[in-house]
Design an enzyme around this catalytic site. Sequence first.
Site: not given
Length: 466
Positions: A28, A120, A361
């Site tokens: 992240h 986030d 991802w």
Amino acid sequence: MAINNSSGDNLQLNEVIVAMVPWPEHGHLNPLFLLSRFIASHNIPVHFLCLTARNHDLKKRLQGVRRNVTDENLHFCDLSVPKTEAESDKDLLLENLGKSICEKCHLLSKNTKRLVIINDCLMITYIRDLHSIPNIKCYSFHFFSSFVRYSTFRQILHIVDEDQDKLVQELGDEFPTVESTFGPHLEEYIQEEREWKLNSGVVLNSFRELEDKYLDSFAIHAEDITPVWCLGPFHMLLESSVDLLNRSAQHVSLEFLDKQDANSVIFVSFGTTTTLSQEQVNELALGLEQSSHKFIWVVRDADDERLDTENNSEGKDGKVVLPEGFEERVEGRGMVVRNWAPQLEILGHPSTGGFMSHCGWNSCMESISMGVPIASWPVHVDQPYNTVFITNVLKIGISVWKWSRREEIVPAAAIEKAVKTLMGTPEGEEMRQRAVELSNKIKNSVSHGGLARKEMESFISNITDN
């Protein structure tokens, strides 16, 4: 809760200050770090609010690289938490981290006409106190793809979609469910996100030509009118973003690739959150050896799960044991890299023709942008959905093993077959050509005048305009 602002607290009044609030795990952190540098390149002060240990890792990435002068606008705000609490209760650590973030944002808001917070989406639970700041605009960063976002919401909200229904019917129990990936609490999180009143927009690490269909479908079916900015691939936001890796220019893996034929090497890496069992390591080694194809394999344990611990991901001394004699038997054909490897540069090297990946991802976006097809081996969370997107929608990859059999050890024969299919068959070459076509679309999109470039400019205007 101690707060150490390495940039100092004597700030001049700015028109706009950006506070970046990441979820403190590396998958992240990395995209928001790149986004921070991009925003800072527009002469906007950016404050990266994260745990001291995580910020320390990011600071090291900027040491010895060709820094853009506007990186001086990037400030690391180091937040610390009591170790005794962090070690016993991860949720308590996050609650305390959230309090520190809100305190810091209150201070920053006094030095600017507008405080822009990019958080986030997972941090929403812990930063509720931001509501009391009058001059803020908040943007939610979603670390997963539009396909994942749409597919999970669709299951929870029971949305009817003929194309998606057909895909689910074709895949049967190979189509992932919310229960098998995100677990039982996703519906609660979605409800919390929909009730979050501060959201001025959503930021995605994607680009419209790749996922426009799912962006549009989500907006229609979820009745969501929140603005969405697709700013990815994040590693291409800055033309010089590859300079973050330039100290790896002489990395041994790149020297190995320089000696190989085009598209002849498969890169094998499972990210920072996956630890394979010893039995699985043995099967993977045997599968790579029996495939007779060239490979680079990154062998390492997952990062430490404790959020307050310095990661040192680029110097991690993994304890993975390879089969006896393996490295000697594959010498010259295969390379084992322990700890860290320059993934983006490896994927961008002309000798790399395939990527065996957990299908996180970030890795998907890097692989697609470099025109490299994927042999997908998902482990958890969004990765099984990404696998469906890569293999069944984009058709630029294959599945190493069935998701419905995820509890089993993947045998060497399946690994060998996946490598041979991706690297040595017409089917694999067709996937490679489709991946290259997507890569070219991305490069056109992020170039001046392209759709992604216009979207980037639109976002900067949105956060700076009154």
